[in-house]
Design a protein around this motif. Structure first.
Motif, PDB file in Angstrom:
ATOM      1  N   SER A 139      36.781 -35.164  32.550  1.00 13.47           N
ATOM      2  CA  SER A 139      35.738 -34.219  32.947  1.00 13.47           C
ATOM      3  C   SER A 139      34.381 -34.745  32.485  1.00 13.47           C
ATOM      4  O   SER A 139      34.294 -35.546  31.543  1.00 13.47           O
ATOM      5  CB  SER A 139      35.993 -32.836  32.351  1.00 13.47           C
ATOM      6  N   ARG A 140      33.347 -34.283  33.134  1.00 17.67           N
ATOM      7  CA  ARG A 140      31.980 -34.648  32.750  1.00 17.67           C
ATOM      8  C   ARG A 140      31.752 -34.281  31.287  1.00 17.67           C
ATOM      9  O   ARG A 140      31.178 -35.059  30.520  1.00 17.67           O
ATOM     10  CB  ARG A 140      30.990 -33.939  33.660  1.00 17.67           C
ATOM     11  N   GLN A 141      32.210 -33.109  30.882  1.00 10.76           N
ATOM     12  CA  GLN A 141      32.020 -32.662  29.499  1.00 10.76           C
ATOM     13  C   GLN A 141      32.764 -33.555  28.510  1.00 10.76           C
ATOM     14  O   GLN A 141      32.239 -33.898  27.453  1.00 10.76           O
ATOM     15  CB  GLN A 141      32.467 -31.205  29.327  1.00 10.76           C
ATOM     16  N   GLN A 142      33.978 -33.977  28.852  1.00 10.60           N
ATOM     17  CA  GLN A 142      34.730 -34.875  27.978  1.00 10.60           C
ATOM     18  C   GLN A 142      34.016 -36.214  27.815  1.00 10.60           C
ATOM     19  O   GLN A 142      33.955 -36.760  26.712  1.00 10.60           O
ATOM     20  CB  GLN A 142      36.139 -35.108  28.529  1.00 10.60           C
ATOM     21  N   LEU A 143      33.496 -36.748  28.913  1.00 11.17           N
ATOM     22  CA  LEU A 143      32.772 -38.018  28.848  1.00 11.17           C
ATOM     23  C   LEU A 143      31.518 -37.868  28.005  1.00 11.17           C
ATOM     24  O   LEU A 143      31.232 -38.705  27.136  1.00 11.17           O
ATOM     25  CB  LEU A 143      32.415 -38.513  30.254  1.00 11.17           C
ATOM     26  N   ASN A 144      30.778 -36.801  28.228  1.00 10.91           N
ATOM     27  CA  ASN A 144      29.569 -36.553  27.453  1.00 10.91           C
ATOM     28  C   ASN A 144      29.905 -36.398  25.965  1.00 10.91           C
ATOM     29  O   ASN A 144      29.233 -36.973  25.102  1.00 10.91           O
ATOM     30  CB  ASN A 144      28.845 -35.315  27.989  1.00 10.91           C
ATOM     31  N   ASP A 145      30.935 -35.639  25.648  1.00 12.01           N
ATOM     32  CA  ASP A 145      31.357 -35.449  24.252  1.00 12.01           C
ATOM     33  C   ASP A 145      31.765 -36.770  23.618  1.00 12.01           C
ATOM     34  O   ASP A 145      31.438 -37.046  22.456  1.00 12.01           O
ATOM     35  CB  ASP A 145      32.510 -34.454  24.158  1.00 12.01           C
ATOM     36  N   PHE A 146      32.495 -37.597  24.366  1.00 15.86           N
ATOM     37  CA  PHE A 146      32.925 -38.901  23.863  1.00 15.86           C
ATOM     38  C   PHE A 146      31.726 -39.751  23.450  1.00 15.86           C
ATOM     39  O   PHE A 146      31.677 -40.301  22.350  1.00 15.86           O
ATOM     40  CB  PHE A 146      33.763 -39.632  24.921  1.00 15.86           C
ATOM     41  N   TYR A 147      30.755 -39.871  24.356  1.00 20.22           N
ATOM     42  CA  TYR A 147      29.587 -40.701  24.052  1.00 20.22           C
ATOM     43  C   TYR A 147      28.741 -40.108  22.933  1.00 20.22           C
ATOM     44  O   TYR A 147      28.197 -40.844  22.105  1.00 20.22           O
ATOM     45  CB  TYR A 147      28.741 -40.941  25.306  1.00 20.22           C
ATOM     46  N   ARG A 148      28.617 -38.809  22.869  1.00 23.95           N
ATOM     47  CA  ARG A 148      27.843 -38.180  21.794  1.00 23.95           C
ATOM     48  C   ARG A 148      28.510 -38.433  20.437  1.00 23.95           C
ATOM     49  O   ARG A 148      27.833 -38.687  19.450  1.00 23.95           O
ATOM     50  CB  ARG A 148      27.646 -36.694  22.052  1.00 23.95           C
ATOM     51  N   THR A 149      29.838 -38.390  20.394  1.00 24.99           N
ATOM     52  CA  THR A 149      30.561 -38.673  19.150  1.00 24.99           C
ATOM     53  C   THR A 149      30.462 -40.152  18.792  1.00 24.99           C
ATOM     54  O   THR A 149      30.200 -40.507  17.642  1.00 24.99           O
ATOM     55  CB  THR A 149      32.042 -38.261  19.291  1.00 24.99           C
ATOM     56  N   LEU A 150      30.658 -41.013  19.766  1.00 18.30           N
ATOM     57  CA  LEU A 150      30.639 -42.456  19.536  1.00 18.30           C
ATOM     58  C   LEU A 150      29.264 -42.954  19.091  1.00 18.30           C
ATOM     59  O   LEU A 150      29.139 -43.725  18.139  1.00 18.30           O
ATOM     60  CB  LEU A 150      31.066 -43.191  20.812  1.00 18.30           C
ATOM     61  N   LEU A 151      28.222 -42.500  19.777  1.00 19.35           N
ATOM     62  CA  LEU A 151      26.886 -43.069  19.580  1.00 19.35           C
ATOM     63  C   LEU A 151      25.963 -42.229  18.701  1.00 19.35           C
ATOM     64  O   LEU A 151      24.932 -42.729  18.257  1.00 19.35           O
ATOM     65  CB  LEU A 151      26.231 -43.323  20.944  1.00 19.35           C
ATOM     66  N   ASN A 152      26.281 -40.953  18.507  1.00 17.98           N
ATOM     67  CA  ASN A 152      25.486 -40.045  17.683  1.00 17.98           C
ATOM     68  C   ASN A 152      23.986 -40.139  18.004  1.00 17.98           C
ATOM     69  O   ASN A 152      23.178 -40.467  17.137  1.00 17.98           O
ATOM     70  CB  ASN A 152      25.748 -40.331  16.199  1.00 17.98           C
ATOM     71  N   PRO A 153      23.601 -39.871  19.232  1.00 17.07           N
ATOM     72  CA  PRO A 153      22.205 -40.072  19.639  1.00 17.07           C
ATOM     73  C   PRO A 153      21.196 -39.190  18.905  1.00 17.07           C
ATOM     74  O   PRO A 153      20.028 -39.566  18.798  1.00 17.07           O
ATOM     75  CB  PRO A 153      22.218 -39.749  21.133  1.00 17.07           C
ATOM     76  N   ASP A 154      21.621 -38.067  18.376  1.00 21.67           N
ATOM     77  CA  ASP A 154      20.686 -37.191  17.664  1.00 21.67           C
ATOM     78  C   ASP A 154      20.226 -37.788  16.337  1.00 21.67           C
ATOM     79  O   ASP A 154      19.249 -37.326  15.752  1.00 21.67           O
ATOM     80  CB  ASP A 154      21.315 -35.814  17.434  1.00 21.67           C
ATOM     81  N   ALA A 155      20.914 -38.820  15.864  1.00 24.71           N
ATOM     82  CA  ALA A 155      20.558 -39.462  14.597  1.00 24.71           C
ATOM     83  C   ALA A 155      19.390 -40.436  14.738  1.00 24.71           C
ATOM     84  O   ALA A 155      18.900 -40.960  13.744  1.00 24.71           O
ATOM     85  CB  ALA A 155      21.775 -40.190  14.029  1.00 24.71           C
ATOM     86  N   TYR A 156      18.938 -40.677  15.978  1.00 25.54           N
ATOM     87  CA  TYR A 156      17.907 -41.679  16.226  1.00 25.54           C
ATOM     88  C   TYR A 156      16.721 -41.078  16.964  1.00 25.54           C
ATOM     89  O   TYR A 156      16.887 -40.332  17.912  1.00 25.54           O
ATOM     90  CB  TYR A 156      18.470 -42.821  17.090  1.00 25.54           C
ATOM     91  N   LYS A 157      15.537 -41.438  16.529  1.00 24.53           N
ATOM     92  CA  LYS A 157      14.343 -41.089  17.289  1.00 24.53           C
ATOM     93  C   LYS A 157      14.202 -42.155  18.365  1.00 24.53           C
ATOM     94  O   LYS A 157      14.302 -43.339  18.091  1.00 24.53           O
ATOM     95  CB  LYS A 157      13.116 -41.068  16.389  1.00 24.53           C
ATOM     96  N   ASP A 158      13.987 -41.716  19.584  1.00 23.57           N
ATOM     97  CA  ASP A 158      13.961 -42.658  20.688  1.00 23.57           C
ATOM     98  C   ASP A 158      12.824 -42.307  21.629  1.00 23.57           C
ATOM     99  O   ASP A 158      12.120 -41.323  21.437  1.00 23.57           O
ATOM    100  CB  ASP A 158      15.300 -42.636  21.421  1.00 23.57           C
ATOM    101  N   TYR A 159      12.665 -43.096  22.681  1.00 17.66           N
ATOM    102  CA  TYR A 159      11.571 -42.922  23.635  1.00 17.66           C
ATOM    103  C   TYR A 159      11.853 -41.880  24.705  1.00 17.66           C
ATOM    104  O   TYR A 159      11.016 -41.609  25.533  1.00 17.66           O
ATOM    105  CB  TYR A 159      11.244 -44.258  24.318  1.00 17.66           C
ATOM    106  N   GLY A 160      13.028 -41.346  24.711  1.00 18.23           N
ATOM    107  CA  GLY A 160      13.363 -40.361  25.734  1.00 18.23           C
ATOM    108  C   GLY A 160      14.644 -39.644  25.375  1.00 18.23           C
ATOM    109  O   GLY A 160      15.247 -39.912  24.339  1.00 18.23           O
ATOM    110  N   PRO A 161      15.070 -38.762  26.231  1.00 15.55           N
ATOM    111  CA  PRO A 161      16.300 -38.021  25.949  1.00 15.55           C
ATOM    112  C   PRO A 161      17.532 -38.915  26.103  1.00 15.55           C
ATOM    113  O   PRO A 161      17.729 -39.524  27.149  1.00 15.55           O
ATOM    114  CB  PRO A 161      16.288 -36.907  26.997  1.00 15.55           C
ATOM    115  N   ASN A 162      18.296 -39.021  25.048  1.00 17.68           N
ATOM    116  CA  ASN A 162      19.554 -39.759  25.110  1.00 17.68           C
ATOM    117  C   ASN A 162      20.654 -38.812  25.560  1.00 17.68           C
ATOM    118  O   ASN A 162      20.619 -37.626  25.280  1.00 17.68           O
ATOM    119  CB  ASN A 162      19.912 -40.335  23.741  1.00 17.68           C
TER     120      ASN A 162
END
Length: 93
Positions: free
Chosen positions: A3-26
């Motif tokens: 599911s889209r939600q499962q894929l999104n959850d997988f990448y959020r867990t793997l990459l932890n994008p909220d831990a990084y300040k970036d140039y745009g929305p991860n």
């Protein structure tokens, strides 16, 4: 199939994008289909990579350089930007 939600959850867990300040929305930038059978990967969300993902009938496109950046601010869907975004939106349901 995933599911889209499962894929999104997988990448959020793997990459932890909220831990990084970036140039745009991860993370998820365009919602797409609810279920995903085929995923395409590219470095950037260019018109060519989007066209090839669509041609290959991918349900998701994972990229390093997305479509939206903070320094652009709000953007209108015109010209080359529209040419990249609109084919994705048309396939989202």
């Amino acid at each position: 199939m995933i599911s889209r939600q499962q894929l999104n959850d997988f990448y959020r867990t793997l990459l932890n994008p909220d831990a990084y300040k970036d140039y745009g929305p991860n993370g998820l930038q365009i919602e797409g289909t609810e279920t995903i059978d085929k995923i395409a990967f590219a470095v950037s969300a260019t018109r060519d990579s989007i066209s090839q993902a669509i041609e290959q009938q991918a349900n998701a496109l994972v990229v390093h350089h997305g479509l939206f950046w903070d320094f652009h601010g709000a953007r209108t869907l015109t010209d080359s930007f529209a040419n990249r975004v609109l084919p994705l939106v048309g396939r989202s349901r």
